[in-house]
Design an enzyme around this catalytic site. Structure first.
Site, short mmCIF file in Angstrom:
data_model
loop_
_atom_site.label_atom_id
_atom_site.label_comp_id
_atom_site.label_asym_id
_atom_site.label_seq_id
_atom_site.Cartn_x
_atom_site.Cartn_y
_atom_site.Cartn_z
N SER A 28 -16.72 -40.70 -8.65
CA SER A 28 -17.81 -40.15 -7.70
C SER A 28 -19.10 -41.33 -7.54
O SER A 28 -19.41 -41.62 -6.49
CB SER A 28 -18.33 -39.03 -8.19
OG SER A 28 -19.13 -38.42 -7.21
N LYS A 64 -24.24 -37.90 -10.16
CA LYS A 64 -23.04 -37.62 -9.59
C LYS A 64 -22.31 -36.36 -10.42
O LYS A 64 -21.34 -36.09 -10.16
CB LYS A 64 -21.90 -38.83 -9.44
CG LYS A 64 -22.51 -39.91 -8.70
CD LYS A 64 -23.22 -39.56 -7.57
CE LYS A 64 -22.58 -38.94 -6.46
NZ LYS A 64 -23.34 -38.44 -5.29
N LYS A 112 -36.23 -32.50 -9.56
CA LYS A 112 -34.77 -32.96 -10.07
C LYS A 112 -34.91 -34.34 -10.82
O LYS A 112 -35.95 -35.18 -10.37
CB LYS A 112 -34.21 -33.30 -8.70
CG LYS A 112 -33.04 -34.39 -8.63
CD LYS A 112 -32.41 -34.73 -7.44
CE LYS A 112 -31.55 -36.05 -7.60
NZ LYS A 112 -30.84 -36.42 -6.30
N HIS A 139 -32.64 -37.78 -12.87
CA HIS A 139 -31.50 -38.18 -13.59
C HIS A 139 -31.90 -39.11 -14.89
O HIS A 139 -31.07 -39.67 -15.44
CB HIS A 139 -30.72 -39.41 -12.59
CG HIS A 139 -30.07 -38.77 -11.67
ND1 HIS A 139 -29.58 -37.55 -11.59
CD2 HIS A 139 -29.97 -39.14 -10.30
CE1 HIS A 139 -28.96 -37.13 -10.59
NE2 HIS A 139 -29.24 -38.36 -9.58
P1 A3P Z 1 -16.99 -36.26 -5.54
O1 A3P Z 1 -17.63 -37.43 -5.25
O2 A3P Z 1 -16.18 -36.08 -6.78
O3 A3P Z 1 -16.64 -35.11 -4.47
P2 A3P Z 1 -24.57 -35.17 -7.15
O4 A3P Z 1 -25.06 -34.23 -6.23
O5 A3P Z 1 -25.09 -35.04 -8.39
O6 A3P Z 1 -24.81 -36.47 -6.65
O7 A3P Z 1 -23.05 -34.97 -7.23
C1 A3P Z 1 -22.23 -35.25 -6.11
C2 A3P Z 1 -20.79 -34.76 -6.39
O8 A3P Z 1 -20.78 -33.25 -6.49
C3 A3P Z 1 -19.52 -35.07 -5.30
O9 A3P Z 1 -18.40 -35.30 -6.16
C4 A3P Z 1 -19.65 -34.14 -4.70
O10 A3P Z 1 -18.55 -34.09 -3.76
C5 A3P Z 1 -19.93 -32.86 -5.61
N1 A3P Z 1 -20.34 -31.68 -5.14
C6 A3P Z 1 -21.31 -31.45 -4.35
N2 A3P Z 1 -21.32 -30.01 -3.96
C7 A3P Z 1 -20.25 -29.42 -4.50
C8 A3P Z 1 -19.78 -28.12 -4.62
N3 A3P Z 1 -20.42 -27.19 -3.94
N4 A3P Z 1 -18.63 -27.98 -5.28
C9 A3P Z 1 -17.91 -28.90 -6.07
N5 A3P Z 1 -18.42 -30.32 -5.84
C10 A3P Z 1 -19.72 -30.44 -5.30
#
Ligand code: A3P
Length: 296
Positions: free
Chosen positions: A139, A48, A107, A109
């Site tokens: 998140s 996240k 990718k 984690h």
């Molecule tokens: P939120 O839940 O705070 O909105 P991951 O890809 O590591 O799973 O992370 C997901 C988080 O990154 C989510 O956060 C998502 O909305 C945010 N995210 C994805 N694309 C984004 C973008 N282009 N700009 C800002 N945040 C983004």
């Protein structure tokens, strides 16, 4: 029990003290012996922290801003998630990676100490994205509610405690961000902050370009900034995880592209929860040179 039933709210099991799904834990030897190639690019993050965002930026750079090319497949099929294991006949990240022609973008984690050693040996380039703990926690909480492939998060109060104790998939946020930070000067790692990316995407994308030794025109750069903005990605079915069945990810519970804003933690933590979290944070991060912004 059917296949789907096994994958939903999967059992968990430690690997070296780090919580993983049992699928990952049972296949750990195979993951650990994964063969990286020298021209692999690895995008590493704590869950996240902005993984999908960085994946889209990198794919746009690699494809010279060609939108159709970047819409060729779902994010998770463009970039194998190396440790993500599912019971056969479902395809695991390793299967996808092993059949993908080079150059690959992968990718993970995994915390740095658990990265398959071939990545260090082959001196692969790695982009690490870090996001402040409270926004990551919020998140991750909502993601765990909507994504049935990870354990149920329980209540908000329970989840705060689980996160602090590192009792969530991929373990402790604190160890993760520090472990990668500690290795960054000894390896080819670009350490990027989610908050910086949000504040000035153009500046951060330029750093990524330099790291990848890529040159693009101002026009393409602007196109990448636009295409990878939150509002555009939220409506991109190849990036927003809406092509998965609702039995796996239920966007009506919480969308994958949820808020995309630093500081949303303020809408979740009470003052008392925030103070307790900060106190524990100071203790866990004491002596670290790593600092985060919790808002911009
Ligand atoms: P939120 O839940 O705070 O909105 P991951 O890809 O590591 O799973 O992370 C997901 C988080 O990154 C989510 O956060 C998502 O909305 C945010 N995210 C994805 N694309 C984004 C973008 N282009 N700009 C800002 N945040 C983004």
């Amino acid at each position: 029990e059917n296949m789907e039933g096994k994958c939903l709210r999967p059992e968990t099991k430690d690997v070296n003290g780090v919580l993983m799904t049992k699928f990952i834990s049972d296949n750990w030897d195979t993951i650990w012996s994964f063969q990286a190639r020298p021209d692999d690019l690895l995008i590493a993050t704590y869950a996240k922290a902005g993984t999908t965002w960085m994946q889209e930026i990198v794919d746009m750079i690699q494809n010279g801003g060609d939108l159709l090319q970047c819409q060729r497949a779902n994010t998770y099929d463009r970039h194998p998630f190396i440790e993500w294991m599912l019971p056969p006949p479902l395809k695991s990240g390793l299967d996808l990676a092993n059949t993908m022609p080079s150059p690959r973008t992968l990718k993970t984690h995994l915390p740095a100490q658990m990265l398959p050693p071939s990545f260090w040996k082959e001196n692969c380039k790695i982009i690490y994205v870090a996001r402040n703990a409270k926004d990551c926690l919020v998140s991750y909480f909502h993601f765990s509610r909507m994504n049935k492939m990870v354990p149920d998060p329980g209540t908000w109060e329970e989840y705060i405690e689980a996160f602090k104790a590192g009792q969530v998939l991929w373990g402790s946020w604190y160890d993760h961000v520090q472990g990668w930070w500690d290795r960054k000067n000894r390896h080819r790692i670009l350490y990027v902050f989610y908050e910086d990316l949000k504040e000035d995407p153009k500046r951060e994308i330029q750093k990524i370009l330099q790291f990848l030794e890529k040159d693009i025109t101002e026009e393409v750069l602007n196109k990448i900034v636009y295409h990878t903005s939150f509002d555009v990605m939220k409506h991109n079915p190849m990036a927003n995880y809406t092509t998965l069945p609702a039995s796996i990810m239920d966007h009506s519970i919480s969308p994958f592209m949820r808020k995309g804003m630093p500081g949303d933690w303020k809408n979740h933590f009470t003052v008392a929860q925030s103070e307790a979290f900060d106190k524990d944070y100071q203790r866990k991060m004491a002596g670290s040179t790593l600092t985060f912004r919790t808002e911009i």
